[in-house]
Design an enzyme around this catalytic site. Structure first.
Site, mmCIF file in Angstrom:
data_model
loop_
_atom_site.group_PDB
_atom_site.id
_atom_site.type_symbol
_atom_site.label_atom_id
_atom_site.label_comp_id
_atom_site.label_asym_id
_atom_site.label_seq_id
_atom_site.Cartn_x
_atom_site.Cartn_y
_atom_site.Cartn_z
ATOM 1 N N ALA A 135 39.062 25.565 -11.474
ATOM 2 C CA ALA A 135 39.541 25.213 -11.352
ATOM 3 C C ALA A 135 40.507 24.648 -12.523
ATOM 4 O O ALA A 135 41.534 24.616 -12.165
ATOM 5 C CB ALA A 135 39.608 24.052 -10.543
ATOM 6 N N ASN A 204 31.985 21.230 -12.269
ATOM 7 C CA ASN A 204 31.457 22.493 -12.662
ATOM 8 C C ASN A 204 32.382 22.992 -13.863
ATOM 9 O O ASN A 204 32.702 23.348 -14.714
ATOM 10 C CB ASN A 204 31.558 23.912 -11.990
ATOM 11 C CG ASN A 204 29.975 23.629 -11.088
ATOM 12 O OD1 ASN A 204 29.416 23.782 -11.577
ATOM 13 N ND2 ASN A 204 31.223 23.465 -10.340
ATOM 14 N N HIS A 234 42.808 17.939 -13.202
ATOM 15 C CA HIS A 234 41.916 17.508 -14.334
ATOM 16 C C HIS A 234 43.540 18.011 -15.564
ATOM 17 O O HIS A 234 43.881 18.944 -15.453
ATOM 18 C CB HIS A 234 41.051 19.392 -14.202
ATOM 19 C CG HIS A 234 40.722 19.302 -13.462
ATOM 20 N ND1 HIS A 234 39.018 18.297 -13.092
ATOM 21 C CD2 HIS A 234 40.639 20.528 -12.459
ATOM 22 C CE1 HIS A 234 38.945 19.037 -12.038
ATOM 23 N NE2 HIS A 234 39.205 19.733 -11.501
#
Length: 283
Positions: A135, A204, A234
């Site tokens: 991602a 992850n 993120h």
């Protein structure tokens, strides 16, 4: 009487065109939010040079577009295994896949916080191990700038909906604060060594950043629960003597599994395209 030899006129042969490489025979492990998208695209020919040979899952499947095989049979049938089923699969099967001569594409990079496992995977063969960025972006650049010198300050801040971050180890006080929050609540602060172990299905990304940077302990991770987080967010910030880097991504959560971002299976498909020899890829 002398004999003469008449040479036949030479015929120039047409240059032979290079034959197309054999397609990668792919075994997909996991038929969940990631695996369904990846498997469907493979079955529909969405990745030129790769074909779905089988699906491996610990549940009986009725809708998979390829035969469901055991892991052992998949290793006999495939030259590339795609893991889309969680960190435990990487721990249990990763080294065995590579020792069989089969390549392995890992989506659950959080398993690499176990340094013994990471070292074993990188040393095993003759199969080769690959990792998908999932991602986040910018990991290729962080991996490149390592050659210029260490990154001295690396921070990852991940923000998700509170319900996607709840874990069995959490105390009642923290759970209450998350469930009643009206704004952002910091759930955990640690390193890329610590955090993915605590959130095996949600972070992850922390391990992926550490893989790019080359040091689990160098990556400081903040995990934030926000009831208003319509997107999973993120933010990667890194700096060193050679430069300053900042990457921010915001993704819609997968509707079937909000703990993962909707883009993740497409990152896996992009990695598959590169392994299958698709031209025009940014590597």
């Amino acid at each position: 009487m002398s004999s003469s030899v008449t040479a036949s006129p030479s015929v120039a042969s047409a240059p032979s065109s290079p034959s197309a490489p054999a397609p990668r025979k792919v075994g997909l492990v996991g038929w969940g939010a990631i695996g369904r998208v990846v498997g469907t695209a493979l079955a529909e020919g969405g990745v030129p040079g790769a074909e779905l040979v089988c699906v491996v899952d610990n549940r009986a499947l009725g809708d998979a577009p390829a035969p469901q095989l055991s892991f052992e049979d998949a290793l006999d049938s495939c030259d590339l295994i795609v893991e889309a089923a969680g960190q435990s699969v990487v721990r249990e099967w990763g080294e065995r896949v590579l020792q069989s001569g089969t390549d392995l594409l890992v989506a659950s990079t959080g398993a690499l916080t176990d340094e013994d496992l990471a070292a074993a995977l990188l040393a095993a063969g003759p199969g080769r191990v690959y990792f998908t960025g999932g991602a986040v972006g910018g990991l290729d650049l962080l991996q490149a700038v390592r050659s210029l010198g260490p990154l001295t300050d690396v921070t990852l801040t991940t923000t998700k909906l509170p319900g996607t971050l709840e874990q069995p180890w959490m105390g009642e006080d923290l759970l209450h604060r998350m469930r009643t929050a009206t704004g952002p609540v910091e759930v955990m602060r640690g390193t890329a060594r610590d955090v993915p172990v605590k959130f095996p299905k949600s972070t992850n990304v922390a391990a992926s950043v550490a893989l790019a940077v080359g040091d689990l302990d160098a990556v400081r991770v903040h995990v934030v629960a926000d009831p208003a987080a319509q997107h999973t967010r993120h933010v990667i910030e890194a700096s060193g003597s050679h430069g300053v880097y900042r990457f921010e991504v915001q993704h819609l959560p997968d509707p079937g599994n909000p703990a993962t971002s909707q883009v993740v299976p497409y990152a896996v498909l992009r990695s598959l395209g590169a392994l299958a020899g698709r031209r025009g890829q940014i590597l």
